[in-house]
Design a protein around this motif. Sequence first.
Motif, PDB file in Angstrom:
ATOM      1  N   THR A   1     -52.693 -26.311  31.810  1.00 37.63           N
ATOM      2  CA  THR A   1     -51.721 -27.312  31.349  1.00 37.63           C
ATOM      3  C   THR A   1     -52.279 -28.715  31.161  1.00 37.63           C
ATOM      4  OG1 THR A   1     -50.992 -27.744  33.624  1.00 37.63           O
ATOM      5  CG2 THR A   1     -49.775 -26.069  32.369  1.00 37.63           C
ATOM      6  N   GLY A   2     -53.452 -29.008  31.751  1.00 36.62           N
ATOM      7  CA  GLY A   2     -53.876 -30.397  31.679  1.00 36.62           C
ATOM      8  C   GLY A   2     -55.340 -30.663  31.417  1.00 36.62           C
ATOM      9  N   SER A   3     -56.123 -29.657  31.182  1.00 34.87           N
ATOM     10  CA  SER A   3     -57.556 -29.858  30.960  1.00 34.87           C
ATOM     11  C   SER A   3     -57.818 -30.487  29.593  1.00 34.87           C
ATOM     12  CB  SER A   3     -58.275 -28.508  31.057  1.00 34.87           C
ATOM     13  OG  SER A   3     -59.625 -28.639  30.669  1.00 34.87           O
ATOM     14  N   THR A   4     -58.978 -31.111  29.467  1.00 35.50           N
ATOM     15  CA  THR A   4     -59.367 -31.701  28.182  1.00 35.50           C
ATOM     16  C   THR A   4     -60.119 -30.705  27.296  1.00 35.50           C
ATOM     17  OG1 THR A   4     -61.407 -32.565  29.164  1.00 35.50           O
ATOM     18  CG2 THR A   4     -59.473 -34.028  29.144  1.00 35.50           C
TER      19      THR A   4
ATOM     20  N   GLU B   1     -58.146 -22.966  23.217  1.00 32.88           N
ATOM     21  CA  GLU B   1     -58.771 -21.642  23.236  1.00 32.88           C
ATOM     22  C   GLU B   1     -59.663 -21.467  24.472  1.00 32.88           C
ATOM     23  OE1 GLU B   1     -61.249 -18.605  20.335  1.00 32.88           O
ATOM     24  OE2 GLU B   1     -60.933 -20.675  19.687  1.00 32.88           O
ATOM     25  N   GLN B   2     -60.438 -22.488  24.803  1.00 37.76           N
ATOM     26  CA  GLN B   2     -61.303 -22.416  25.993  1.00 37.76           C
ATOM     27  C   GLN B   2     -60.477 -22.310  27.273  1.00 37.76           C
ATOM     28  OE1 GLN B   2     -64.168 -21.471  24.389  1.00 37.76           O
ATOM     29  NE2 GLN B   2     -64.999 -22.306  26.278  1.00 37.76           N
ATOM     30  N   ARG B   3     -59.392 -23.083  27.364  1.00 40.64           N
ATOM     31  CA  ARG B   3     -58.525 -23.018  28.546  1.00 40.64           C
ATOM     32  C   ARG B   3     -57.910 -21.629  28.684  1.00 40.64           C
ATOM     33  NH1 ARG B   3     -54.303 -27.432  27.682  1.00 40.64           N
ATOM     34  NH2 ARG B   3     -55.029 -27.441  25.553  1.00 40.64           N
ATOM     35  N   LEU B   4     -57.461 -21.082  27.573  1.00 42.84           N
ATOM     36  CA  LEU B   4     -56.860 -19.742  27.604  1.00 42.84           C
ATOM     37  C   LEU B   4     -57.879 -18.696  28.046  1.00 42.84           C
ATOM     38  CD1 LEU B   4     -54.741 -19.915  24.339  1.00 42.84           C
ATOM     39  CD2 LEU B   4     -53.848 -19.717  26.673  1.00 42.84           C
TER      40      LEU B   4
END
Length: 185
Positions: free
Chosen positions: A88-91, A95-98
Amino acid sequence: MHPRCDSSEEEREHRLLFEFAGFVHAYVQAREEMQSGSLLDAHSSTLAALHHWAHIELAEITIKPKASVWRQIRRYHPGIHKLYEELTGSTESLEQRLKLVLLGCEFAMMDKLKTCTALIFRVLNSREEPWSYDELRAHPSLSWIEDDLDMLLNKLLSKGYIREVAVIGSDGSFNDLELRLSAVV
């Protein structure tokens, strides 16, 4: 002091199976949505998977989830909360967060597979004869999860926790073979 569930072991097994089915369903949906390039839908499904995972963790320690489940999970399982924050909050790119969060979900799913499906094992072990798919879908302890039962059975089969057994038809011929399921002892 945290709130404890006043439920029997069977109710706990039902709760774990319900949340695990939701977890696997949301995970599979998120993977499909990622592959089709629907990243916002994948984000929503991944968030749902994390929510189910948080509920599983709380159920395992017999704590009732509150409306503020993320505050609870931060206390009892900071790793899931960290993945929630990452999603929810990364920079990083969406796609990378998922990818990162789904990788964590995949490991958790494999780790929780056998314990969260204990109710299925209890049904499978309740008699000596193997069960047909239809019998399992109709069993009172599992009929409520009919929509996701095949998906869970396939996961258990792929990991070798249950097996398919060919059973000769009632007429004694091989023309009416039926695949049935039994737990691997």
